[in-house]
Design an enzyme around this catalytic site. Structure first.
Site, PDB file in Angstrom:
ATOM      1  N   MET A 179      -7.720   1.315 -14.182  1.00  0.00           N
ATOM      2  CA  MET A 179      -7.838   1.620 -12.743  1.00  0.00           C
ATOM      3  C   MET A 179      -6.670   1.049 -11.962  1.00  0.00           C
ATOM      4  O   MET A 179      -6.435   1.463 -10.831  1.00  0.00           O
ATOM      5  CB  MET A 179      -9.140   1.055 -12.195  1.00  0.00           C
ATOM      6  CG  MET A 179     -10.350   1.876 -12.545  1.00  0.00           C
ATOM      7  SD  MET A 179     -11.653   1.462 -11.384  1.00  0.00           S
ATOM      8  CE  MET A 179     -13.066   1.922 -12.320  1.00  0.00           C
ATOM      9  N   ASP A 217     -13.668   6.285  -3.970  1.00  0.00           N
ATOM     10  CA  ASP A 217     -13.009   5.752  -5.181  1.00  0.00           C
ATOM     11  C   ASP A 217     -13.498   6.456  -6.447  1.00  0.00           C
ATOM     12  O   ASP A 217     -12.707   6.835  -7.315  1.00  0.00           O
ATOM     13  CB  ASP A 217     -13.263   4.250  -5.311  1.00  0.00           C
ATOM     14  CG  ASP A 217     -12.472   3.444  -4.288  1.00  0.00           C
ATOM     15  OD1 ASP A 217     -11.398   3.897  -3.866  1.00  0.00           O
ATOM     16  OD2 ASP A 217     -12.938   2.345  -3.919  1.00  0.00           O
ATOM     17  N   LEU A 255     -22.492 -11.610 -18.096  1.00  0.00           N
ATOM     18  CA  LEU A 255     -23.411 -10.530 -18.502  1.00  0.00           C
ATOM     19  C   LEU A 255     -24.392 -10.174 -17.384  1.00  0.00           C
ATOM     20  O   LEU A 255     -24.702  -8.996 -17.172  1.00  0.00           O
ATOM     21  CB  LEU A 255     -24.165 -10.948 -19.767  1.00  0.00           C
ATOM     22  CG  LEU A 255     -25.221  -9.951 -20.275  1.00  0.00           C
ATOM     23  CD1 LEU A 255     -24.601  -8.600 -20.606  1.00  0.00           C
ATOM     24  CD2 LEU A 255     -25.954 -10.518 -21.491  1.00  0.00           C
ATOM     25  N   GLN A 302      -8.510   9.413  -4.597  1.00  0.00           N
ATOM     26  CA  GLN A 302      -9.394   8.863  -3.554  1.00  0.00           C
ATOM     27  C   GLN A 302      -8.817   9.160  -2.177  1.00  0.00           C
ATOM     28  O   GLN A 302      -9.560   9.457  -1.234  1.00  0.00           O
ATOM     29  CB  GLN A 302      -9.704   7.371  -3.764  1.00  0.00           C
ATOM     30  CG  GLN A 302      -8.519   6.388  -3.741  1.00  0.00           C
ATOM     31  CD  GLN A 302      -8.025   6.039  -2.346  1.00  0.00           C
ATOM     32  OE1 GLN A 302      -8.803   6.028  -1.401  1.00  0.00           O
ATOM     33  NE2 GLN A 302      -6.748   5.771  -2.217  1.00  0.00           N
ATOM     34  N   SER A 354       0.815  -1.224   0.000  1.00  0.00           N
ATOM     35  CA  SER A 354       0.000   0.000   0.000  1.00  0.00           C
ATOM     36  C   SER A 354       0.847   1.272   0.000  1.00  0.00           C
ATOM     37  O   SER A 354       1.809   1.402   0.749  1.00  0.00           O
ATOM     38  CB  SER A 354      -0.924   0.019   1.222  1.00  0.00           C
ATOM     39  OG  SER A 354      -1.615   1.249   1.259  1.00  0.00           O
ATOM     40  N   LYS A 368     -13.640  -4.142   1.939  1.00  0.00           N
ATOM     41  CA  LYS A 368     -14.503  -2.972   1.714  1.00  0.00           C
ATOM     42  C   LYS A 368     -15.971  -3.237   2.047  1.00  0.00           C
ATOM     43  O   LYS A 368     -16.659  -2.335   2.523  1.00  0.00           O
ATOM     44  CB  LYS A 368     -14.371  -2.470   0.271  1.00  0.00           C
ATOM     45  CG  LYS A 368     -13.031  -1.805  -0.006  1.00  0.00           C
ATOM     46  CD  LYS A 368     -12.966  -1.245  -1.416  1.00  0.00           C
ATOM     47  CE  LYS A 368     -11.627  -0.595  -1.670  1.00  0.00           C
ATOM     48  NZ  LYS A 368     -11.522   0.011  -2.998  1.00  0.00           N
ATOM     49  N   ASN A 381     -14.440   2.646   1.239  1.00  0.00           N
ATOM     50  CA  ASN A 381     -12.974   2.673   1.334  1.00  0.00           C
ATOM     51  C   ASN A 381     -12.532   3.636   2.433  1.00  0.00           C
ATOM     52  O   ASN A 381     -11.338   3.793   2.662  1.00  0.00           O
ATOM     53  CB  ASN A 381     -12.343   3.066  -0.002  1.00  0.00           C
ATOM     54  CG  ASN A 381     -12.514   4.542  -0.292  1.00  0.00           C
ATOM     55  OD1 ASN A 381     -13.455   5.164   0.192  1.00  0.00           O
ATOM     56  ND2 ASN A 381     -11.612   5.106  -1.070  1.00  0.00           N
ATOM     57  N   ARG A 437     -17.629 -10.300 -18.562  1.00  0.00           N
ATOM     58  CA  ARG A 437     -17.653 -11.720 -18.937  1.00  0.00           C
ATOM     59  C   ARG A 437     -18.987 -12.342 -18.529  1.00  0.00           C
ATOM     60  O   ARG A 437     -19.625 -13.033 -19.299  1.00  0.00           O
ATOM     61  CB  ARG A 437     -16.478 -12.422 -18.241  1.00  0.00           C
ATOM     62  CG  ARG A 437     -16.452 -13.917 -18.415  1.00  0.00           C
ATOM     63  CD  ARG A 437     -15.266 -14.505 -17.719  1.00  0.00           C
ATOM     64  NE  ARG A 437     -15.271 -14.266 -16.259  1.00  0.00           N
ATOM     65  CZ  ARG A 437     -14.350 -14.719 -15.429  1.00  0.00           C
ATOM     66  NH1 ARG A 437     -13.329 -15.406 -15.901  1.00  0.00           N
ATOM     67  NH2 ARG A 437     -14.428 -14.461 -14.135  1.00  0.00           N
ATOM     68  N   LYS A 468     -24.102  -9.925 -14.251  1.00  0.00           N
ATOM     69  CA  LYS A 468     -23.589  -8.977 -13.252  1.00  0.00           C
ATOM     70  C   LYS A 468     -23.592  -7.555 -13.805  1.00  0.00           C
ATOM     71  O   LYS A 468     -23.927  -6.593 -13.110  1.00  0.00           O
ATOM     72  CB  LYS A 468     -22.170  -9.378 -12.814  1.00  0.00           C
ATOM     73  CG  LYS A 468     -22.181 -10.470 -11.752  1.00  0.00           C
ATOM     74  CD  LYS A 468     -20.797 -11.006 -11.461  1.00  0.00           C
ATOM     75  CE  LYS A 468     -19.875 -10.022 -10.777  1.00  0.00           C
ATOM     76  NZ  LYS A 468     -18.535 -10.624 -10.540  1.00  0.00           N
TER      77      LYS A 468
HETATM   78  P1  ATR Z   1     -12.869  -5.856  -7.974  1.00  0.00           P
HETATM   79  O1  ATR Z   1     -13.296  -5.567  -6.572  1.00  0.00           O
HETATM   80  O2  ATR Z   1     -11.420  -5.555  -8.251  1.00  0.00           O
HETATM   81  O3  ATR Z   1     -13.780  -5.257  -8.983  1.00  0.00           O
HETATM   82  P2  ATR Z   1     -14.161  -8.374  -8.407  1.00  0.00           P
HETATM   83  O4  ATR Z   1     -15.374  -7.844  -7.721  1.00  0.00           O
HETATM   84  O5  ATR Z   1     -13.708  -9.759  -8.086  1.00  0.00           O
HETATM   85  O6  ATR Z   1     -12.916  -7.451  -8.118  1.00  0.00           O
HETATM   86  O7  ATR Z   1     -14.381  -8.209  -9.997  1.00  0.00           O
HETATM   87  C1  ATR Z   1     -13.429  -8.655 -10.903  1.00  0.00           C
HETATM   88  C2  ATR Z   1     -13.870  -8.285 -12.330  1.00  0.00           C
HETATM   89  O8  ATR Z   1     -12.887  -8.780 -13.246  1.00  0.00           O
HETATM   90  C3  ATR Z   1     -15.200  -8.901 -12.735  1.00  0.00           C
HETATM   91  O9  ATR Z   1     -15.856  -8.045 -13.638  1.00  0.00           O
HETATM   92  C4  ATR Z   1     -14.744 -10.187 -13.427  1.00  0.00           C
HETATM   93  O10 ATR Z   1     -15.661 -10.708 -14.363  1.00  0.00           O
HETATM   94  P3  ATR Z   1     -16.844 -11.730 -13.854  1.00  0.00           P
HETATM   95  O11 ATR Z   1     -17.873 -10.854 -13.205  1.00  0.00           O
HETATM   96  O12 ATR Z   1     -17.318 -12.377 -15.090  1.00  0.00           O
HETATM   97  O13 ATR Z   1     -16.175 -12.678 -12.893  1.00  0.00           O
HETATM   98  C5  ATR Z   1     -13.521  -9.684 -14.159  1.00  0.00           C
HETATM   99  N1  ATR Z   1     -12.645 -10.820 -14.477  1.00  0.00           N
HETATM  100  C6  ATR Z   1     -11.868 -11.520 -13.621  1.00  0.00           C
HETATM  101  N2  ATR Z   1     -11.220 -12.516 -14.283  1.00  0.00           N
HETATM  102  C7  ATR Z   1     -11.627 -12.440 -15.587  1.00  0.00           C
HETATM  103  C8  ATR Z   1     -11.314 -13.179 -16.774  1.00  0.00           C
HETATM  104  N3  ATR Z   1     -10.442 -14.210 -16.765  1.00  0.00           N
HETATM  105  N4  ATR Z   1     -11.903 -12.805 -17.941  1.00  0.00           N
HETATM  106  C9  ATR Z   1     -12.769 -11.765 -17.983  1.00  0.00           C
HETATM  107  N5  ATR Z   1     -13.109 -11.026 -16.888  1.00  0.00           N
HETATM  108  C10 ATR Z   1     -12.541 -11.352 -15.711  1.00  0.00           C
END
Ligand code: ATR
Length: 269
Positions: free
Chosen positions: A213, A102, A152, A245, A14, A65, A86, A150, A154
Site C-alpha cells: 500500500m 481508500d 493479534l 482513491q 503529498s 482521518k 479520507n 504483530r 487488533k
Molecule cells: P496505519 O494508519 O498506517 O495503518 P497504524 O494504525 O499505526 O497505521 O498501524 C500500523 C500497523 O503497522 C499496525 O498493524 C502495526 O502493528 P501493531 O498493531 O502490532 O502495532 C504495524 N507495525 C508497526 N510497527 C511494526 C513492527 N515493528 N513490527 C510489526 N508490525 C508493526
C-alpha cells in the site's frame, strides 16, 4: 472557483494537488486544489473555518482521518465501517458528508492489474487504520481475507467486526499458515522506517502476487524489494491505489470519474 484541499501533517510530500489538477484538466472542471498543513492542536477549528469560507470538499491524510470523521454529520457506509474518512464533501444543506475512498482505490487498482478474481485468498499484513479502511470493499469483492498482525488482538477485533461482510480471520504475524495466497498486501507502517514486516519468507515465495500500500517514486519500497529478491513475479506498490482513491473522491465532488490509466502507467506526477 470551487475550492478543495488535502489536509495532513506533514503535507509537503503529498501528490494529491498534482493528481487533482491533472483530473481537473482532463475533465475540464474549474476548481482549485491545494495542500494545507493541519495544526496538531487546532485542526478541528481550522477545518471548520475552511468550510465556513466556502470550500466544497477536501481530502484528509495522516494523522487526521479519525478526527475529520468526528466533524461530519453524514457518513457513507464505507466511512462508517472504517471509522475514518479520507474525503469530506460539503452538502447543499451545509452538512459535512464523510466518505472513505481508500478501499475503492485499492480495489480499482487490483482490477486494473487483473488481480481481483472472486473467492481468492488474500493475506493482509497489519491491522491498523490502513487495513480497516480497505476491508469492506475487499470483502464486497468476495475476497477471503486473513489479517496478520504483530498484536493479534487488533487483527482479531477487525476480523470479528467485519465477519458480517464475508470470510475474514486473524493470525499472529509470526504464525501465518504456510498457504499459497493469491495476493499478499502489506498494510503495515514499517516501510516508512525502511523495514519490512517480519514474516516467514516462504509465504511470499508462494504468493501469486504482492502489493504494497505504500509507494516510492522511481524505486522499490522495502517490501517490494524483498518480494522481488525472493523471485515473486507479480509486484505492485501503492501508487495506483493513491491515484484511485483520489479519482473516487473527485467523482464524489464533481460527478465525473476521471480516467486514471495514463496517470498510473506514465507516472506523470
Ligand atoms: P496505519 O494508519 O498506517 O495503518 P497504524 O494504525 O499505526 O497505521 O498501524 C500500523 C500497523 O503497522 C499496525 O498493524 C502495526 O502493528 P501493531 O498493531 O502490532 O502495532 C504495524 N507495525 C508497526 N510497527 C511494526 C513492527 N515493528 N513490527 C510489526 N508490525 C508493526
Amino acid at each position: 472557483m470551487d475550492k478543495y484541499a488535502v489536509w495532513g501533517n506533514p503535507i509537503a510530500q503529498s501528490k494529491s494537488p498534482q493528481i487533482h489538477q491533472f483530473f481537473a484538466q482532463q475533465t475540464r472542471q474549474k476548481m482549485e486544489y491545494v495542500a494545507i498543513l493541519g495544526d496538531e492542536v487546532h485542526f478541528e477549528s481550522q477545518l471548520l473555518a475552511f468550510f465556513a469560507a466556502g470550500a466544497k470538499g477536501c481530502n484528509i491524510t495522516a494523522p487526521f482521518k479519525q478526527r475529520a470523521y468526528q466533524l461530519a454529520q453524514v457518513y457513507s457506509k464505507r466511512a462508517l465501517t472504517a471509522g475514518a474518512c479520507n474525503t469530506l464533501k460539503k452538502l447543499d444543506n451545509g452538512e459535512l458528508y464523510a466518505d472513505n475512498t481508500d478501499g475503492a482505490g485499492l480495489v480499482s487498482d487490483l482490477q486494473r492489474l487483473d488481480w481481483l478474481k472472486p473467492n481468492q485468498s488474500i493475506l493482509i499484513l497489519g491491522a491498523g487504520g490502513a487495513t480497516q479502511g480497505v476491508l469492506l470493499p475487499l470483502l464486497q469483492a468476495r475476497q477471503n481475507i486473513t489479517i496478520a498482525n504483530r498484536t493479534l488482538a487488533k487483527a482479531q477485533d477487525l476480523a470479528d467486526k467485519f465477519a458480517q461482510y464475508g470470510k475474514v480471520s486473524a493470525v499472529q504475524l509470526n504464525d501465518i499458515p504456510a498457504h499459497q495466497f493469491n495476493l499478499v498486501i502489506n498494510a503495515t507502517s514499517l516501510g516508512l522506517q525502511g523495514q519490512t514486516a517480519p514474516i516467514n519468507q516462504d509465504i511470499l515465495k508462494l504468493a501469486h502476487a504482492v502489493y504494497d500500500m505504500q509507494y516510492a517514486k522511481q524505486c522499490d519500497t522495502p517490501f517490494i524489494a524483498w518480494a522481488k529478491s525472493l523471485g515473486v513475479q507479480n509486484l505492485s506498490d501503492g501508487f495506483g491505489m493513491l491515484v484511485g482513491q483520489a479519482a473516487h473522491s473527485f467523482a464524489l465532488w464533481r460527478g465525473v470519474m476521471p480516467d486514471v490509466t495514463s496517470l498510473i502507467i506514465q507516472e506523470i506526477i
